[in-house]
Design a protein around this motif. Structure first.
Motif, PDB file in Angstrom:
ATOM      1  N   GLN A   1       3.202  53.966  33.752  1.00  0.00           N
ATOM      2  CA  GLN A   1       1.910  53.487  33.291  1.00  0.00           C
ATOM      3  C   GLN A   1       1.641  53.968  31.861  1.00  0.00           C
ATOM      4  N   GLU A   2       1.925  55.235  31.602  1.00  0.00           N
ATOM      5  CA  GLU A   2       1.696  55.780  30.264  1.00  0.00           C
ATOM      6  C   GLU A   2       2.675  55.223  29.238  1.00  0.00           C
ATOM      7  N   ALA A   3       3.853  54.771  29.714  1.00  0.00           N
ATOM      8  CA  ALA A   3       4.869  54.258  28.793  1.00  0.00           C
ATOM      9  C   ALA A   3       4.688  52.779  28.465  1.00  0.00           C
ATOM     10  N   LEU A   4       3.740  52.092  29.114  1.00  0.00           N
ATOM     11  CA  LEU A   4       3.538  50.677  28.834  1.00  0.00           C
ATOM     12  C   LEU A   4       3.134  50.468  27.374  1.00  0.00           C
ATOM     13  N   PRO A   5       3.686  49.434  26.722  1.00  0.00           N
ATOM     14  CA  PRO A   5       3.296  49.169  25.325  1.00  0.00           C
ATOM     15  C   PRO A   5       1.821  48.821  25.222  1.00  0.00           C
ATOM     16  N   GLN A   6       1.167  49.355  24.214  1.00  0.00           N
ATOM     17  CA  GLN A   6      -0.260  49.144  23.997  1.00  0.00           C
ATOM     18  C   GLN A   6      -0.481  48.272  22.767  1.00  0.00           C
ATOM     19  N   LEU A   7      -1.462  47.396  22.843  1.00  0.00           N
ATOM     20  CA  LEU A   7      -1.824  46.566  21.694  1.00  0.00           C
ATOM     21  C   LEU A   7      -2.865  47.298  20.833  1.00  0.00           C
TER      22      LEU A   7
ATOM     23  N   TYR B   1       4.536  38.994  25.210  1.00  0.00           N
ATOM     24  CA  TYR B   1       5.405  38.399  26.223  1.00  0.00           C
ATOM     25  C   TYR B   1       6.825  38.933  26.043  1.00  0.00           C
ATOM     26  N   ARG B   2       6.972  40.196  26.358  1.00  0.00           N
ATOM     27  CA  ARG B   2       8.234  40.911  26.326  1.00  0.00           C
ATOM     28  C   ARG B   2       8.303  41.753  27.590  1.00  0.00           C
ATOM     29  N   GLN B   3       9.418  42.461  27.752  1.00  0.00           N
ATOM     30  CA  GLN B   3       9.525  43.361  28.899  1.00  0.00           C
ATOM     31  C   GLN B   3       8.545  44.518  28.734  1.00  0.00           C
ATOM     32  N   PRO B   4       7.936  44.962  29.810  1.00  0.00           N
ATOM     33  CA  PRO B   4       8.149  44.546  31.198  1.00  0.00           C
ATOM     34  C   PRO B   4       7.260  43.397  31.672  1.00  0.00           C
ATOM     35  N   TYR B   5       6.278  42.978  30.841  1.00  0.00           N
ATOM     36  CA  TYR B   5       5.337  41.953  31.301  1.00  0.00           C
ATOM     37  C   TYR B   5       6.037  40.620  31.573  1.00  0.00           C
ATOM     38  N   GLN B   6       7.027  40.289  30.760  1.00  0.00           N
ATOM     39  CA  GLN B   6       7.763  39.042  30.990  1.00  0.00           C
ATOM     40  C   GLN B   6       8.432  39.053  32.364  1.00  0.00           C
TER      41      GLN B   6
ATOM     42  N   LEU C   1     -18.244  31.207  26.369  1.00  0.00           N
ATOM     43  CA  LEU C   1     -17.449  31.297  27.596  1.00  0.00           C
ATOM     44  C   LEU C   1     -16.078  31.892  27.315  1.00  0.00           C
ATOM     45  N   ALA C   2     -15.401  32.245  28.401  1.00  0.00           N
ATOM     46  CA  ALA C   2     -14.026  32.740  28.337  1.00  0.00           C
ATOM     47  C   ALA C   2     -13.126  31.828  29.155  1.00  0.00           C
ATOM     48  N   LEU C   3     -11.958  31.542  28.617  1.00  0.00           N
ATOM     49  CA  LEU C   3     -10.946  30.730  29.295  1.00  0.00           C
ATOM     50  C   LEU C   3      -9.772  31.634  29.643  1.00  0.00           C
ATOM     51  N   VAL C   4      -9.319  31.595  30.898  1.00  0.00           N
ATOM     52  CA  VAL C   4      -8.281  32.511  31.379  1.00  0.00           C
ATOM     53  C   VAL C   4      -6.995  31.743  31.676  1.00  0.00           C
ATOM     54  N   ASP C   5      -5.872  32.281  31.223  1.00  0.00           N
ATOM     55  CA  ASP C   5      -4.542  31.759  31.541  1.00  0.00           C
ATOM     56  C   ASP C   5      -3.590  32.945  31.659  1.00  0.00           C
ATOM     57  N   ASP C   6      -2.370  32.690  32.108  1.00  0.00           N
ATOM     58  CA  ASP C   6      -1.435  33.806  32.263  1.00  0.00           C
ATOM     59  C   ASP C   6      -0.727  34.142  30.957  1.00  0.00           C
ATOM     60  N   VAL C   7      -0.248  33.120  30.220  1.00  0.00           N
ATOM     61  CA  VAL C   7       0.496  33.351  28.980  1.00  0.00           C
ATOM     62  C   VAL C   7       0.047  32.327  27.947  1.00  0.00           C
TER      63      VAL C   7
ATOM     64  N   TRP D   1      -8.440  34.633  27.317  1.00  0.00           N
ATOM     65  CA  TRP D   1      -7.951  35.872  27.917  1.00  0.00           C
ATOM     66  C   TRP D   1      -6.674  35.586  28.683  1.00  0.00           C
ATOM     67  N   THR D   2      -5.612  36.317  28.390  1.00  0.00           N
ATOM     68  CA  THR D   2      -4.322  36.115  29.048  1.00  0.00           C
ATOM     69  C   THR D   2      -3.681  37.460  29.374  1.00  0.00           C
ATOM     70  N   VAL D   3      -2.655  37.410  30.194  1.00  0.00           N
ATOM     71  CA  VAL D   3      -1.846  38.608  30.447  1.00  0.00           C
ATOM     72  C   VAL D   3      -0.939  38.880  29.254  1.00  0.00           C
ATOM     73  N   ALA D   4      -0.318  37.829  28.719  1.00  0.00           N
ATOM     74  CA  ALA D   4       0.666  38.040  27.647  1.00  0.00           C
ATOM     75  C   ALA D   4       0.510  36.983  26.563  1.00  0.00           C
ATOM     76  N   VAL D   5       0.932  37.352  25.367  1.00  0.00           N
ATOM     77  CA  VAL D   5       0.936  36.446  24.213  1.00  0.00           C
ATOM     78  C   VAL D   5       2.311  36.513  23.573  1.00  0.00           C
ATOM     79  N   THR D   6       2.836  35.346  23.207  1.00  0.00           N
ATOM     80  CA  THR D   6       4.150  35.271  22.554  1.00  0.00           C
ATOM     81  C   THR D   6       3.999  35.537  21.077  1.00  0.00           C
TER      82      THR D   6
END
Length: 237
Positions: A40-46, A79-84, A198-204, A229-234
């Protein structure tokens, strides 16, 4: 009473048979977690402190999105490891553990956003799937993420967006092919009440073609400020 019993049972089960971390496979430290503390602590942060919770201010993100129709972008990670890996496991292999992990990470970022944001959106929308594709997969990941966001932020979820047909999957298509594939792909019921913020939600988000098409539709119905709002961005090439 029931929730307390379930919590105690989950804690006891964790002591007897702890779950493995979804990245390193070592035991997690507490029940309900999908990652151990080290992973958890090693996850990349934006760098949200630099861009004020709007990734459109980062050149490495903005260059990959041609004329975005949304005003702000929030993601858990690139959108890289590990989220990919976890996204692909969730979407294509029905790995619900990976899905729960991504929803937990999504909730964490939204909690931080709520603490920093002065004005939250009035409602949340999500990118819809065609009914046949959703039946085949068993779920719409964008809908589940939107439900998480609505719960964390206490904002209404409005499932108004609909797909008009079964378009080709966006994976592997160029920007122009994505735009053509999405033309007239979405609709809103007549007389739908769309809030101005408003907010629009997608995965990537990859090229932004899907989000742009939906934003055009939402703005025609009265939306003035749209956050994506998404989980990942390319990242841009």
């Amino acid at each position: 009473m029931l929730s307390q019993l379930l919590s105690q049972f989950g804690h006891l089960w964790h002591l007897l048979l702890p779950s493995p971390c979804l990245w390193c496979s070592l035991p997690v430290h507490s029940s309900g977690c999908q990652l151990c503390r080290c992973c958890q602590e090693a996850l990349p942060q934006l760098p949200y402190q630099l861009c004020h919770f709007n990734l459109l201010w980062l050149p490495q993100v903005a260059r990959g999105l041609k004329k975005p129709r949304f005003d702000a972008l929030l993601s858990v990670g690139y959108y890289r490891q590990p989220y990919q890996h976890w996204l692909q496991r969730w979407k294509f292999q029905q790995d619900y553990g990976a899905g729960e992990l991504l929803q937990q990470q999504f909730a964490t970022v939204l909690t931080q956003y709520k603490a920093q944001c002065h004005q939250l959106p009035e409602a949340i929308f999500y990118v819809p799937m065609h009914r046949a594709r959703q039946r085949k997969r068993g779920f719409n990941q964008a809908e589940l993420l939107a439900q998480t966001a609505a719960k964390v932020l206490d904002i209404p979820l409005l499932p108004l967006l609909q797909r008009t047909g079964r378009q080709q999957a966006q994976v592997g298509l160029s920007r122009k092919q994505r735009q053509a594939n999405l033309r007239h792909a979405f609709t809103l019921p007549p007389q739908s009440a769309v809030p101005t913020h408003l907010a629009l939600v997608d995965d990537v988000i990859t090229t932004g073609a899907t989000a742009n098409e939906l934003c055009r539709l939402l703005r025609r119905h009265g939306a003035k400020h749209i956050s994506l709002w998404t989980v990942a961005v390319t990242l841009a090439d």
